[in-house]
Design a protein around this motif. Structure first.
Motif, PDB file in Angstrom:
ATOM      1  N   GLY A   1      -2.339   2.111 -11.321  1.00 13.14           N
ATOM      2  CA  GLY A   1      -2.053   2.796 -10.066  1.00 13.14           C
ATOM      3  C   GLY A   1      -2.080   1.894  -8.851  1.00 13.14           C
ATOM      4  N   PHE A   2      -3.058   2.125  -7.983  1.00  8.05           N
ATOM      5  CA  PHE A   2      -3.149   1.382  -6.726  1.00  8.05           C
ATOM      6  C   PHE A   2      -3.283  -0.120  -6.958  1.00  8.05           C
ATOM      7  CE2 PHE A   2      -6.141  -0.794  -3.922  1.00  8.05           C
ATOM      8  CZ  PHE A   2      -5.430  -0.780  -2.733  1.00  8.05           C
ATOM      9  N   PHE A   3      -4.003  -0.524  -7.989  1.00  8.82           N
ATOM     10  CA  PHE A   3      -4.329  -1.935  -8.171  1.00  8.82           C
ATOM     11  C   PHE A   3      -3.094  -2.749  -8.576  1.00  8.82           C
ATOM     12  CE2 PHE A   3      -8.043   0.690  -9.170  1.00  8.82           C
ATOM     13  CZ  PHE A   3      -8.823   0.339  -8.069  1.00  8.82           C
ATOM     14  N   GLU A   4      -2.268  -2.212  -9.465  1.00  7.41           N
ATOM     15  CA  GLU A   4      -1.010  -2.879  -9.783  1.00  7.41           C
ATOM     16  C   GLU A   4      -0.066  -2.827  -8.594  1.00  7.41           C
ATOM     17  OE1 GLU A   4       0.783  -1.569 -13.397  1.00  7.41           O
ATOM     18  OE2 GLU A   4      -0.991  -1.989 -14.625  1.00  7.41           O
ATOM     19  N   GLU A   5      -0.105  -1.722  -7.855  1.00  9.04           N
ATOM     20  CA  GLU A   5       0.758  -1.619  -6.673  1.00  9.04           C
ATOM     21  C   GLU A   5       0.377  -2.652  -5.623  1.00  9.04           C
ATOM     22  OE1 GLU A   5       3.623   0.171  -6.275  1.00  9.04           O
ATOM     23  OE2 GLU A   5       3.188   0.263  -8.409  1.00  9.04           O
ATOM     24  N   PHE A   6      -0.908  -2.878  -5.469  1.00 11.58           N
ATOM     25  CA  PHE A   6      -1.307  -3.902  -4.506  1.00 11.58           C
ATOM     26  C   PHE A   6      -0.788  -5.271  -4.933  1.00 11.58           C
ATOM     27  CE2 PHE A   6      -3.995  -7.380  -3.168  1.00 11.58           C
ATOM     28  CZ  PHE A   6      -3.973  -7.219  -1.789  1.00 11.58           C
ATOM     29  N   LEU A   7      -0.942  -5.600  -6.215  1.00 12.21           N
ATOM     30  CA  LEU A   7      -0.565  -6.933  -6.680  1.00 12.21           C
ATOM     31  C   LEU A   7       0.934  -7.184  -6.528  1.00 12.21           C
ATOM     32  CD1 LEU A   7      -1.709  -9.499  -8.028  1.00 12.21           C
ATOM     33  CD2 LEU A   7      -1.165  -8.472 -10.242  1.00 12.21           C
ATOM     34  N   PHE A   8       1.752  -6.206  -6.936  1.00  6.23           N
ATOM     35  CA  PHE A   8       3.199  -6.451  -6.976  1.00  6.23           C
ATOM     36  C   PHE A   8       3.943  -5.969  -5.732  1.00  6.23           C
ATOM     37  CE2 PHE A   8       2.228  -7.128 -11.392  1.00  6.23           C
ATOM     38  CZ  PHE A   8       3.084  -8.169 -11.717  1.00  6.23           C
ATOM     39  N   ARG A   9       3.510  -4.893  -5.131  1.00  4.61           N
ATOM     40  CA  ARG A   9       4.198  -4.417  -3.948  1.00  4.61           C
ATOM     41  C   ARG A   9       3.463  -4.873  -2.673  1.00  4.61           C
ATOM     42  NH1 ARG A   9       6.406  -3.175  -8.640  1.00  4.61           N
ATOM     43  NH2 ARG A   9       4.720  -1.707  -9.088  1.00  4.61           N
ATOM     44  N   GLY A  10       2.192  -4.540  -2.543  1.00  7.43           N
ATOM     45  CA  GLY A  10       1.467  -4.885  -1.332  1.00  7.43           C
ATOM     46  C   GLY A  10       1.355  -6.376  -1.094  1.00  7.43           C
ATOM     47  N   ALA A  11       1.070  -7.147  -2.151  1.00  7.32           N
ATOM     48  CA  ALA A  11       0.909  -8.596  -2.007  1.00  7.32           C
ATOM     49  C   ALA A  11       2.229  -9.339  -2.212  1.00  7.32           C
ATOM     50  CB  ALA A  11      -0.152  -9.098  -2.985  1.00  7.32           C
ATOM     51  N   LEU A  12       2.840  -9.177  -3.387  1.00 10.12           N
ATOM     52  CA  LEU A  12       4.019  -9.975  -3.720  1.00 10.12           C
ATOM     53  C   LEU A  12       5.256  -9.567  -2.928  1.00 10.12           C
ATOM     54  CD1 LEU A  12       5.356 -12.157  -5.422  1.00 10.12           C
ATOM     55  CD2 LEU A  12       5.740 -10.433  -7.206  1.00 10.12           C
ATOM     56  N   GLN A  13       5.644  -8.301  -2.981  1.00  6.75           N
ATOM     57  CA  GLN A  13       6.876  -7.882  -2.297  1.00  6.75           C
ATOM     58  C   GLN A  13       6.776  -8.088  -0.787  1.00  6.75           C
ATOM     59  OE1 GLN A  13       8.285  -3.955  -3.320  1.00  6.75           O
ATOM     60  NE2 GLN A  13       9.679  -3.853  -1.590  1.00  6.75           N
TER      61      GLN A  13
ATOM     62  N   GLY B   1       9.094  -0.257  -5.655  1.00  7.83           N
ATOM     63  CA  GLY B   1       9.358  -1.158  -4.543  1.00  7.83           C
ATOM     64  C   GLY B   1      10.122  -0.478  -3.418  1.00  7.83           C
ATOM     65  N   ILE B   2      11.043   0.406  -3.781  1.00  5.37           N
ATOM     66  CA  ILE B   2      11.789   1.155  -2.769  1.00  5.37           C
ATOM     67  C   ILE B   2      10.842   2.055  -1.977  1.00  5.37           C
ATOM     68  CG2 ILE B   2      13.524   2.961  -2.423  1.00  5.37           C
ATOM     69  CD1 ILE B   2      15.036   1.767  -4.822  1.00  5.37           C
ATOM     70  N   LEU B   3       9.915   2.724  -2.684  1.00  7.12           N
ATOM     71  CA  LEU B   3       8.949   3.579  -1.996  1.00  7.12           C
ATOM     72  C   LEU B   3       8.084   2.764  -1.042  1.00  7.12           C
ATOM     73  CD1 LEU B   3       7.767   5.942  -4.886  1.00  7.12           C
ATOM     74  CD2 LEU B   3       9.484   6.384  -3.127  1.00  7.12           C
ATOM     75  N   PHE B   4       7.684   1.579  -1.477  1.00 10.56           N
ATOM     76  CA  PHE B   4       6.885   0.717  -0.616  1.00 10.56           C
ATOM     77  C   PHE B   4       7.706   0.241   0.581  1.00 10.56           C
ATOM     78  CE2 PHE B   4       5.357  -3.614   0.488  1.00 10.56           C
ATOM     79  CZ  PHE B   4       4.110  -3.252   0.987  1.00 10.56           C
ATOM     80  N   GLN B   5       8.931  -0.137   0.311  1.00 11.46           N
ATOM     81  CA  GLN B   5       9.817  -0.597   1.377  1.00 11.46           C
ATOM     82  C   GLN B   5      10.074   0.509   2.395  1.00 11.46           C
ATOM     83  OE1 GLN B   5      14.140  -1.253   0.568  1.00 11.46           O
ATOM     84  NE2 GLN B   5      13.607  -3.412   0.819  1.00 11.46           N
ATOM     85  N   ARG B   6      10.193   1.722   1.914  1.00 15.35           N
ATOM     86  CA  ARG B   6      10.519   2.848   2.790  1.00 15.35           C
ATOM     87  C   ARG B   6       9.331   3.292   3.640  1.00 15.35           C
ATOM     88  NH1 ARG B   6      15.494   4.694   4.494  1.00 15.35           N
ATOM     89  NH2 ARG B   6      15.342   6.865   5.118  1.00 15.35           N
ATOM     90  N   THR B   7       8.117   3.222   3.071  1.00  7.74           N
ATOM     91  CA  THR B   7       6.942   3.751   3.758  1.00  7.74           C
ATOM     92  C   THR B   7       6.050   2.675   4.372  1.00  7.74           C
ATOM     93  OG1 THR B   7       5.598   3.734   1.745  1.00  7.74           O
ATOM     94  CG2 THR B   7       6.890   5.737   2.205  1.00  7.74           C
ATOM     95  N   ARG B   8       6.229   1.412   3.943  1.00 10.50           N
ATOM     96  CA  ARG B   8       5.394   0.298   4.403  1.00 10.50           C
ATOM     97  C   ARG B   8       3.916   0.547   4.103  1.00 10.50           C
ATOM     98  NH1 ARG B   8       8.513  -1.337   9.037  1.00 10.50           N
ATOM     99  NH2 ARG B   8      10.468  -2.102   8.161  1.00 10.50           N
ATOM    100  N   SER B   9       3.656   1.269   3.038  1.00 15.82           N
ATOM    101  CA  SER B   9       2.283   1.595   2.666  1.00 15.82           C
ATOM    102  C   SER B   9       2.185   1.674   1.156  1.00 15.82           C
ATOM    103  CB  SER B   9       1.864   2.937   3.277  1.00 15.82           C
ATOM    104  OG  SER B   9       0.650   3.394   2.726  1.00 15.82           O
ATOM    105  N   LEU B  10       0.983   1.418   0.614  1.00 12.96           N
ATOM    106  CA  LEU B  10       0.757   1.519  -0.818  1.00 12.96           C
ATOM    107  C   LEU B  10       0.442   2.943  -1.261  1.00 12.96           C
ATOM    108  CD1 LEU B  10      -1.385  -1.695  -1.353  1.00 12.96           C
ATOM    109  CD2 LEU B  10       0.943  -1.306  -2.162  1.00 12.96           C
ATOM    110  N   LEU B  11       0.266   3.844  -0.330  1.00 17.23           N
ATOM    111  CA  LEU B  11      -0.138   5.205  -0.686  1.00 17.23           C
ATOM    112  C   LEU B  11       0.894   5.891  -1.581  1.00 17.23           C
ATOM    113  CD1 LEU B  11      -2.026   7.603  -0.435  1.00 17.23           C
ATOM    114  CD2 LEU B  11      -0.891   8.210   1.727  1.00 17.23           C
ATOM    115  N   ALA B  12       2.140   5.967  -1.119  1.00 18.98           N
ATOM    116  CA  ALA B  12       3.175   6.680  -1.883  1.00 18.98           C
ATOM    117  C   ALA B  12       3.475   6.019  -3.225  1.00 18.98           C
ATOM    118  CB  ALA B  12       4.445   6.812  -1.049  1.00 18.98           C
ATOM    119  N   PRO B  13       3.716   4.699  -3.291  1.00 21.42           N
ATOM    120  CA  PRO B  13       3.965   4.104  -4.609  1.00 21.42           C
ATOM    121  C   PRO B  13       2.772   4.204  -5.552  1.00 21.42           C
ATOM    122  CG  PRO B  13       3.862   2.405  -2.901  1.00 21.42           C
ATOM    123  CD  PRO B  13       3.926   3.721  -2.210  1.00 21.42           C
ATOM    124  N   SER B  14       1.550   4.207  -5.025  1.00 19.33           N
ATOM    125  CA  SER B  14       0.379   4.352  -5.891  1.00 19.33           C
ATOM    126  C   SER B  14       0.329   5.746  -6.508  1.00 19.33           C
ATOM    127  CB  SER B  14      -0.908   4.082  -5.102  1.00 19.33           C
ATOM    128  OG  SER B  14      -0.961   2.746  -4.648  1.00 19.33           O
TER     129      SER B  14
END
Length: 292
Positions: A198-210, A265-278
């Motif tokens: 969930g959140f932890f993979e999202e942080f690594l790949f979307r929050g940090a990497l993307q 990644g699209i959800l992260f790009q659209r919201t600029r937050s990890l909440l929705a993709p998580s």
């Protein structure tokens, strides 16, 4: 560097076309190996997730342009990106010291957390440390700001989360009516996935990497690259799935996991937050377990 990006034209971008070609080639290989049934099932699931991502984009306004970093920060951004790629590459790998750390965390989790509710209590302790705590601290030391890593409320995240929660509710009520998914089973899957990935993979790949890549290369290429790397990151799990067949494992990375990385990644790009993709990530995994 202009960071404005039109999400409605994603399918016309060269980076996404490359990702589509990789998916097509991988799907054809899977078909040649006799994996038509599982390919069909995962494609249907990807279409469902894709439709919900499309709805998420349609019900939200375009976020304001992301401010460009100063020229002097590019070297630091590349360093941050390299560290994240390295940490993702060594995660769960049998490296000296790192393996001892991960095994120790897993052992502690097995002793402290109930398997009946967590599912994988060892990973519920080890994964947050590997995927979030260590990379987060390193990025902070290198000058990254939490808000630039998706650790903020974001842009209209609430309505996107609602779209995915409604999907979960509709499917759960339908399965509960048929006696297929008791409340405790659903709760266990949601809790387990929230604590292990969930959140932890999202942080690594979307929050940090993307987020780092978006500041270094075109946003559409950042979206595609993180999706490809997210897919390849699952190759070890896929090797187990295909009894050590490396080519099938790689193909499955592009067929099953890379599309999910793209949508998240699209959800992260659209919201600029990890909440929705998580939230979407946990729901995808929980329902994926439900339907096998």
């Amino acid at each position: 560097m202009n960071m404005r990006h039109n999400n409605d034209s994603l399918v016309r971008l060269p980076a996404l076309q490359l990702l589509g070609l990789l998916w097509l080639a991988s799907a054809l290989y899977c078909l040649s190996q006799g994996h038509a049934l599982v390919l069909g099932l995962v494609t249907v699931a990807s279409v469902v997730w894709g439709l919900h991502t499309w709805v998420s984009v349609r019900i939200t306004d375009s976020p304001p342009p992301d401010p460009s970093p100063s020229v002097g920060t590019r070297g630091r951004l590349w360093l941050q990106t390299g560290i994240i790629v390295i940490l993702a590459a060594i995660a769960n790998q049998p490296l000296p010291l790192w393996r001892d750390l991960v095994d120790g965390l897993r052992s502690w989790g097995e002793q402290m957390l109930p398997v009946a509710w967590v599912g994988g209590p060892g990973n519920a302790v080890a994964n947050p440390v590997q995927y979030f705590m260590i990379p987060f601290l390193l990025l902070l030391l290198l000058g990254a700001k939490p808000s630039a890593l998706g650790l903020q409320r974001g842009h209209q995240s609430g309505r996107v989360c609602l779209v995915w929660l409604l999907l979960l509710l509709v499917i759960w009520v339908a399965l509960l009516t048929m006696g297929q998914l008791p409340v405790q089973t659903l709760a266990r899957r949601l809790i387990g996935n929230a604590l292990q990935n969930g959140f932890f993979e999202e942080f690594l790949f979307r929050g940090a990497l993307q987020s780092r890549l978006t500041r270094l290369i075109a946003p559409n290429w950042a979206l595609a690259v993180q999706a490809i790397l997210f897919g390849l990151w699952h190759v070890n799990a896929n090797l187990n799935l295909f009894a050590g067949d490396g080519w099938s494992a790689l193909a499955w990375c592009m067929v099953a996991q890379a599309p999910l990385g793209l949508l998240l990644g699209i959800l992260f790009q659209r919201t600029r937050s990890l909440l929705a993709p998580s939230v979407a990530h946990v729901i995808m995994n929980a329902l994926g377990q439900t339907f096998g």
